[in-house]
Write a protein that holds these residues in place. Sequence first.
Motif, short mmCIF file in Angstrom:
data_model
loop_
_atom_site.label_atom_id
_atom_site.label_comp_id
_atom_site.label_asym_id
_atom_site.label_seq_id
_atom_site.Cartn_x
_atom_site.Cartn_y
_atom_site.Cartn_z
N VAL A 107 0.71 -1.04 -0.10
CA VAL A 107 0.07 -0.16 0.12
C VAL A 107 0.92 1.24 0.01
O VAL A 107 1.56 1.46 1.13
CB VAL A 107 -0.97 0.15 1.25
N GLU A 108 0.99 1.97 -1.15
CA GLU A 108 1.74 3.14 -1.39
C GLU A 108 1.22 4.44 -1.50
O GLU A 108 -0.03 4.54 -1.77
CB GLU A 108 2.66 2.78 -2.52
N LEU A 109 1.88 5.26 -1.20
CA LEU A 109 1.47 6.69 -1.51
C LEU A 109 2.07 7.28 -2.66
O LEU A 109 3.51 7.23 -2.50
CB LEU A 109 1.89 7.66 -0.15
N GLY A 110 1.61 7.86 -3.68
CA GLY A 110 2.28 8.36 -4.72
C GLY A 110 1.48 8.37 -5.97
O GLY A 110 0.24 8.20 -5.95
N SER A 111 2.12 8.65 -7.23
CA SER A 111 1.59 8.94 -8.24
C SER A 111 1.04 7.47 -8.72
O SER A 111 2.07 6.56 -8.50
CB SER A 111 2.48 9.19 -9.64
N ILE A 112 -0.17 7.30 -9.14
CA ILE A 112 -0.50 5.78 -9.19
C ILE A 112 0.14 5.17 -10.47
O ILE A 112 0.72 4.18 -10.17
CB ILE A 112 -2.07 5.84 -9.66
N GLU A 113 0.40 5.42 -11.56
CA GLU A 113 0.96 4.79 -12.62
C GLU A 113 2.57 4.34 -12.33
O GLU A 113 2.88 3.45 -12.53
CB GLU A 113 0.84 5.47 -13.93
N LYS A 114 2.99 5.64 -12.01
CA LYS A 114 4.56 5.70 -11.58
C LYS A 114 4.76 4.42 -10.51
O LYS A 114 5.60 3.80 -10.57
CB LYS A 114 5.16 6.90 -11.40
N THR A 115 4.16 4.80 -9.27
CA THR A 115 4.24 3.78 -8.41
C THR A 115 3.85 2.51 -8.83
O THR A 115 4.71 1.37 -8.34
CB THR A 115 3.18 4.10 -7.09
N ILE A 116 3.08 2.00 -9.54
CA ILE A 116 2.65 0.64 -9.91
C ILE A 116 3.97 0.11 -10.82
O ILE A 116 4.59 -1.04 -10.53
CB ILE A 116 1.31 0.45 -10.80
N LEU A 117 4.20 1.02 -11.84
CA LEU A 117 5.36 0.58 -12.84
C LEU A 117 6.62 0.39 -11.70
O LEU A 117 7.40 -0.39 -12.26
CB LEU A 117 5.53 1.74 -13.82
N ASP A 118 6.81 1.18 -11.00
CA ASP A 118 8.20 1.24 -10.10
C ASP A 118 8.25 -0.11 -9.22
O ASP A 118 9.18 -0.91 -9.14
CB ASP A 118 8.18 2.25 -9.14
N GLN A 119 7.14 -0.47 -8.75
CA GLN A 119 6.98 -1.44 -7.95
C GLN A 119 7.14 -3.02 -8.77
O GLN A 119 7.70 -3.76 -8.40
CB GLN A 119 5.64 -1.56 -7.20
N ALA A 120 6.50 -2.68 -9.87
CA ALA A 120 6.64 -4.17 -10.79
C ALA A 120 8.04 -4.24 -11.51
O ALA A 120 8.67 -5.40 -11.30
CB ALA A 120 5.84 -3.86 -12.19
N ASP A 121 8.82 -3.08 -11.50
CA ASP A 121 10.37 -3.18 -11.91
C ASP A 121 10.95 -3.76 -10.74
O ASP A 121 12.00 -4.50 -10.82
CB ASP A 121 10.83 -1.78 -12.25
N LYS A 122 10.76 -3.20 -9.50
CA LYS A 122 11.49 -3.77 -8.17
C LYS A 122 10.97 -5.10 -7.90
O LYS A 122 12.28 -5.85 -7.50
CB LYS A 122 10.87 -2.54 -7.04
N LEU A 123 10.01 -5.63 -8.25
CA LEU A 123 9.67 -6.89 -8.03
C LEU A 123 10.10 -7.96 -9.28
O LEU A 123 10.19 -8.84 -9.33
CB LEU A 123 8.13 -7.23 -7.94
N ASP A 124 10.76 -7.35 -10.18
CA ASP A 124 11.04 -7.97 -11.56
C ASP A 124 9.63 -8.93 -12.10
O ASP A 124 9.74 -9.94 -12.40
CB ASP A 124 12.20 -8.91 -11.37
#
Length: 148
Positions: free
Chosen positions: A88-105
């Motif tokens: 559960v994150e606070l931030g820009s929706i698209e950017k946060t989802i994409l960043d998490q996807a990259d972080k998780l590979d």
Amino acid sequence: MTSPYRRILVAIDCSDESAQVLSRAAGVLSGNDGELHLIHVIEPLALAYGADVPMDVTDLQSGLMTQARETADTYAGRYQIPADNVHVELGSIEKTILDQADKLDADLIVVGSHTRSGLALLLGSTARGLVPGAHCDVLAVKVDQKGS
């Protein structure tokens, strides 16, 4: 045949429709050889309403985060998603989802898509907005509107 998707990030809006999105993601991840991650992003109120918010919204923001965490944990429990895989994150929706996807590979991002107004419209536009910046496949689940 095993699914090519071993690590799936499921973006939910914590509405009742989140169950449909999670169900589809769980169906794509066949067998026990993969993992589901759940993400719910809350846009900072100052970002959503402009920087000129006339009051301190820290407590309100904190309450939204707590409520979102509880709801996300409830959905995660239905699909045996470990607490460490709930974001559960606070931030820009698209950017946060994409960043998490990259972080998780992540191999796949799953998000709901519908043509409504208000918060539902926001998630619909999120589904379209994720594709250009994603480094993995994006599955937009057409959410069933029956009963809503």
